[in-house]
Write a protein that holds these residues in place. Structure first.
Motif, PDB file in Angstrom:
ATOM      1  N   ALA A   1       0.840  -1.198   0.000  1.00  0.00           N
ATOM      2  CA  ALA A   1       0.000   0.000   0.000  1.00  0.00           C
ATOM      3  C   ALA A   1       0.873   1.245   0.000  1.00  0.00           C
ATOM      4  O   ALA A   1       1.937   1.286   0.642  1.00  0.00           O
ATOM      5  N   LEU A   2       0.446   2.267  -0.706  1.00  0.00           N
ATOM      6  CA  LEU A   2       1.244   3.487  -0.806  1.00  0.00           C
ATOM      7  C   LEU A   2       1.376   4.207   0.527  1.00  0.00           C
ATOM      8  O   LEU A   2       2.262   5.051   0.687  1.00  0.00           O
ATOM      9  N   SER A   3       0.540   3.866   1.479  1.00  0.00           N
ATOM     10  CA  SER A   3       0.626   4.465   2.815  1.00  0.00           C
ATOM     11  C   SER A   3       1.689   3.806   3.686  1.00  0.00           C
ATOM     12  O   SER A   3       1.983   4.285   4.784  1.00  0.00           O
ATOM     13  N   THR A   4       2.276   2.705   3.217  1.00  0.00           N
ATOM     14  CA  THR A   4       3.313   2.010   3.975  1.00  0.00           C
ATOM     15  C   THR A   4       4.693   2.565   3.624  1.00  0.00           C
ATOM     16  O   THR A   4       4.846   3.295   2.636  1.00  0.00           O
ATOM     17  N   PRO A   5       5.735   2.194   4.376  1.00  0.00           N
ATOM     18  CA  PRO A   5       7.083   2.680   4.053  1.00  0.00           C
ATOM     19  C   PRO A   5       7.635   2.129   2.746  1.00  0.00           C
ATOM     20  O   PRO A   5       8.659   2.629   2.258  1.00  0.00           O
TER      21      PRO A   5
ATOM     22  N   ASP B   1       8.335   0.543  -4.132  1.00  0.00           N
ATOM     23  CA  ASP B   1       7.962  -0.565  -5.019  1.00  0.00           C
ATOM     24  C   ASP B   1       7.624  -0.044  -6.408  1.00  0.00           C
ATOM     25  O   ASP B   1       8.092  -0.584  -7.424  1.00  0.00           O
ATOM     26  N   VAL B   2       6.799   0.974  -6.464  1.00  0.00           N
ATOM     27  CA  VAL B   2       6.357   1.509  -7.755  1.00  0.00           C
ATOM     28  C   VAL B   2       7.538   2.103  -8.523  1.00  0.00           C
ATOM     29  O   VAL B   2       7.712   1.836  -9.727  1.00  0.00           O
ATOM     30  N   ARG B   3       8.352   2.885  -7.843  1.00  0.00           N
ATOM     31  CA  ARG B   3       9.486   3.518  -8.526  1.00  0.00           C
ATOM     32  C   ARG B   3      10.457   2.479  -9.078  1.00  0.00           C
ATOM     33  O   ARG B   3      11.008   2.647 -10.176  1.00  0.00           O
TER      34      ARG B   3
ATOM     35  N   VAL C   1      -7.078   5.389  -5.703  1.00  0.00           N
ATOM     36  CA  VAL C   1      -6.816   4.919  -7.066  1.00  0.00           C
ATOM     37  C   VAL C   1      -6.106   6.011  -7.866  1.00  0.00           C
ATOM     38  O   VAL C   1      -5.140   5.740  -8.592  1.00  0.00           O
ATOM     39  N   ILE C   2      -6.572   7.232  -7.742  1.00  0.00           N
ATOM     40  CA  ILE C   2      -5.927   8.351  -8.432  1.00  0.00           C
ATOM     41  C   ILE C   2      -4.486   8.504  -7.959  1.00  0.00           C
ATOM     42  O   ILE C   2      -3.572   8.754  -8.758  1.00  0.00           O
ATOM     43  N   GLU C   3      -4.241   8.319  -6.660  1.00  0.00           N
ATOM     44  CA  GLU C   3      -2.881   8.371  -6.134  1.00  0.00           C
ATOM     45  C   GLU C   3      -2.023   7.275  -6.765  1.00  0.00           C
ATOM     46  O   GLU C   3      -0.853   7.506  -7.109  1.00  0.00           O
ATOM     47  N   ALA C   4      -2.596   6.083  -6.927  1.00  0.00           N
ATOM     48  CA  ALA C   4      -1.860   4.973  -7.537  1.00  0.00           C
ATOM     49  C   ALA C   4      -1.508   5.282  -8.990  1.00  0.00           C
ATOM     50  O   ALA C   4      -0.370   5.054  -9.433  1.00  0.00           O
ATOM     51  N   VAL C   5      -2.467   5.787  -9.747  1.00  0.00           N
ATOM     52  CA  VAL C   5      -2.224   6.138 -11.147  1.00  0.00           C
ATOM     53  C   VAL C   5      -1.155   7.223 -11.240  1.00  0.00           C
ATOM     54  O   VAL C   5      -0.241   7.158 -12.086  1.00  0.00           O
ATOM     55  N   THR C   6      -1.250   8.222 -10.371  1.00  0.00           N
ATOM     56  CA  THR C   6      -0.267   9.310 -10.358  1.00  0.00           C
ATOM     57  C   THR C   6       1.129   8.783 -10.056  1.00  0.00           C
ATOM     58  O   THR C   6       2.118   9.202 -10.675  1.00  0.00           O
ATOM     59  N   ALA C   7       1.219   7.841  -9.112  1.00  0.00           N
ATOM     60  CA  ALA C   7       2.518   7.259  -8.759  1.00  0.00           C
ATOM     61  C   ALA C   7       3.110   6.492  -9.938  1.00  0.00           C
ATOM     62  O   ALA C   7       4.318   6.582 -10.207  1.00  0.00           O
ATOM     63  N   LEU C   8       2.287   5.733 -10.637  1.00  0.00           N
ATOM     64  CA  LEU C   8       2.771   4.999 -11.808  1.00  0.00           C
ATOM     65  C   LEU C   8       3.255   5.954 -12.894  1.00  0.00           C
ATOM     66  O   LEU C   8       4.311   5.738 -13.500  1.00  0.00           O
ATOM     67  N   ASP C   9       2.477   6.998 -13.148  1.00  0.00           N
ATOM     68  CA  ASP C   9       2.876   7.975 -14.162  1.00  0.00           C
ATOM     69  C   ASP C   9       4.196   8.646 -13.786  1.00  0.00           C
ATOM     70  O   ASP C   9       5.092   8.804 -14.627  1.00  0.00           O
TER      71      ASP C   9
END
Length: 303
Positions: A71-75, A80-82, A103-111
């Motif tokens: 989860a993006l809220s974890t350390p 992981d995404v980067r 979900v928007i945060e996840a998409v933004t992180a991937l982009d």
């Protein structure tokens, strides 16, 4: 109509290099290379490195490859995404999704990490709040491809028991299927935890299919065959679907809006479902042909 079979979707722990390698030979539609629940906190870095190496090496053939990040809220989530966004995964699975904003945060992180535009987003529906918000979640991004039920986490939060018939989860399962169908997404049923319960696995696979799920998430290779069997149309279903399409085509040529096939009234809605069944059967056949080619290629490389 084109589609990708997702009858069997197997979790593989990212911290287990042997499992990541074995996955290249399994008769499974999709793999989830996991960095979340199956990886201990002290092994998160190792898991990330091994999944990066596995993606770089490739060799997964016809199998759809999905990475479940933390989860993006974890350390660990953003790291992981980067680390993995540009390495060729078909999709990323984000856990503990409660709201469209996540979900928007996840998409933004991937982009931001440079993921290709075609990289899909899958989400876990595994919390009470996520289930209650699933309609809005399903509608919030065109990158979203699939809703994955996390019935183990959901059971914990609901204080519910796993029982034959899964009465505690019927509402949640149904809401997720409704949300997926409303937005053109796939829906995957949760895991079956008892590896020795073959009859129980077959029963929940059939239940999931009857409820409208596209496939089942799995925790062990021995569960693959049951899922592949349950979520594929039978020969009888395929034959009936082809007969419906043929009968409808003939009726339309004669200017008729309905017809009868094998004594049953056929309307346009039946043709839509028949077309889907035939497309799924053809997609599975194409997948099997690719699997055969993968196996032949592997045999030819063995000295």
């Amino acid at each position: 109509m084109t589609m990708r079979p997702r009858r069997s979707v197997l979790y593989m722990p990212g911290s287990n290099a042997r499992a990541l390698d074995k996955a290249r030979s399994l008769d499974v539609d999709a793999l989830i290379l996991d960095l979340e629940d199956s990886v201990a906190p002290e092994a998160k870095g190792l898991g990330r490195e091994q999944i990066a190496a596995a993606l770089t090496e490739g060799g997964y053939g016809h199998r759809e490859v999905v990475v479940r990040v933390n989860a993006l809220s974890t350390p660990w989530g953003h790291d992981d995404v980067r680390a993995l966004a540009k390495l060729g995964a078909d999709a990323f699975l984000f856990p503990k999704i409660d709201s469209p904003a996540q979900v928007i945060e996840a998409v933004t992180a991937l982009d931001a990490a440079g993921a290709p535009s075609g990289t899909g987003v899958w989400i876990m529906a595994e919390t009470p709040l996520g289930i209650l918000n699933i309609a809005a979640i399903a509608a919030c991004s065109p990158r979203l491809r699939c809703i994955v039920l996390g019935t183990s986490d959901l059971a914990k939060d609901l204080r519910a028991r796993h029982s034959p018939g899964r009465i505690a989860f019927v509402t949640s399962l149904g809401l997720c299927v409704l949300a997926a169908r409303a937005r053109g997404l796939d829906a995957l049923d949760g895991v079956h935890l008892d590896l020795d319960d073959e009859a129980g696995l077959a029963a929940v696979c059939e239940q999931g299919r009857d409820m409208g799920f596209d496939g089942k998430t799995l925790i062990h290779p021995r569960q693959i065959a049951a899922a592949n069997r349950a979520f594929a149309p039978s020969a009888a279903e395929i034959g009936e679907a082809r007969a419906i399409i043929h009968g409808w085509t003939q009726a339309a040529a004669e200017g008729k809006g309905v017809c009868r096939v094998n004594g049953k009234l056929v309307e346009h809605l039946h043709v839509i479902e028949a077309t889907r069944i035939v497309a799924l059967a053809e997609a599975i056949a194409a997948r099997d042909a690719l699997a055969a080619n993968d196996a032949q290629g592997a045999d030819e490389t063995v000295p």
